[in-house]
Write an enzyme that holds these catalytic residues in place. Structure first.
Site, PDB file in Angstrom:
ATOM      1  CE  LYS A   1      42.403  18.817  63.688  1.00 22.77           C
ATOM      2  NZ  LYS A   1      42.292  19.188  65.109  1.00 22.77           N
TER       3      LYS A   1
ATOM      4  NE  ARG B   1      52.080  18.778  69.359  1.00 20.40           N
ATOM      5  CZ  ARG B   1      51.000  18.824  68.570  1.00 20.40           C
ATOM      6  NH1 ARG B   1      50.618  17.754  67.895  1.00 20.40           N
ATOM      7  NH2 ARG B   1      50.295  19.923  68.473  1.00 20.40           N
TER       8      ARG B   1
ATOM      9  NE  ARG C   1      47.688  23.010  70.501  1.00 21.53           N
ATOM     10  CZ  ARG C   1      47.803  21.771  70.956  1.00 21.53           C
ATOM     11  NH1 ARG C   1      48.315  21.536  72.146  1.00 21.53           N
ATOM     12  NH2 ARG C   1      47.403  20.762  70.228  1.00 21.53           N
TER      13      ARG C   1
END
Ligand code: ADP
Ligand code: ZN
Length: 216
Positions: free
Chosen positions: A13, A160, A171
């Protein structure tokens, strides 16, 4: 042009939205990027958000909605935008709908970037990001020329904390539990378009760009 990007973490995205926003002259609005900027700046909001994010959980709906409410009022949002990472729950989608109604407008489309779990795990675990400019790399699919250093700005690239295996699993679970329902939610409102996102990045881009042309 007001567009929402849906899809699991790692569907691409952010990567696609950056390029499309540039090509179509609209804003790229990523709640994840905004929250990471708050963390980096050490603000109260950043401190609150950090523990949720690092563990791979969602920040509370009110926090995400508040950020978006302010962001949509900025000048560069007037030409349109891509919302990347928002909404992430049905209550967020409902609040967004209300907010836009109050502003006298509505979404044009929700685009679902579809990718298999196998592909997204591979993408997330190899992802590296420039600390300075945010450019995204991948250790095998799209490495920087010298390891650990950004091609564009010479900044240091890093992984990250929420791209570590435990947080990735969390997640994906949160995505299934809280976010996946939005696909049907937008389909029910006749706003959904699905685009394949586990094919080559350029092929997904081409499809998206044609779709944006039609929506212009
Ligand atoms: P990705 O799409 O790669 O999972 P993002 O950069 O969009 O990552 O988001 C990173 C993290 O920021 C999320 O895991 C979550 O903790 C938080 N976050 C971002 N957007 C939202 C949102 N709309 N609602 C709640 N939490 C959010
Ligand atoms: Zn850089």
């Amino acid at each position: 042009m007001k567009i929402v990007f849906l899809g699991p973490p790692g569907a691409g995205k952010g990567t696609q939205a950056v390029d499309l926003a540039l090509e179509f002259g609209i804003a790229h609005i990523s709640t994840g990027d905004m929250l990471r900027a708050e963390i980096k700046a050490g603000t109260e909001l950043g401190k609150l958000a950090q523990s949720y994010i690092d563990a791979g959980n969602l920040v509370p709906d009110e926090v995400a909605v508040d950020i978006i409410r302010h962001r949509l009022k900025k000048d560069d949002a007037k030409n349109g935008y891509i919302l990347d990472g928002f909404p992430r729950t049905v209550p967020q989608a409902e609040m967004l709908e209300e907010m836009l109604k109050d502003m006298g407008t509505a979404l044009d489309r929700a685009i679902y970037l579809e990718a298999s779990e196998e592909v997204i795990i591979e993408r997330l675990s190899g992802r590296r990001i420039c600390r300075e400019c945010g450019k995204i790399y991948h250790t095998t699919n799209m490495p920087s020329r010298s390891p650990g250093i950004c091609d564009l700005c010479g900044g240091e690239t890093y992984q990250r904390p929420d791209d570590q295996p435990d947080a990735i699993r969390q997640r994906l679970q949160v995505y299934q539990e809280k976010t996946a329902d939005l696909i049907q939610w937008y389909a029910d409102r006749d706003l959904l378009t699905t685009v394949a996102a586990d094919i080559a990045r350029e092929d997904t881009y081409k499809e998206l760009s044609e779709l944006f042309e039609q929506l212009k």
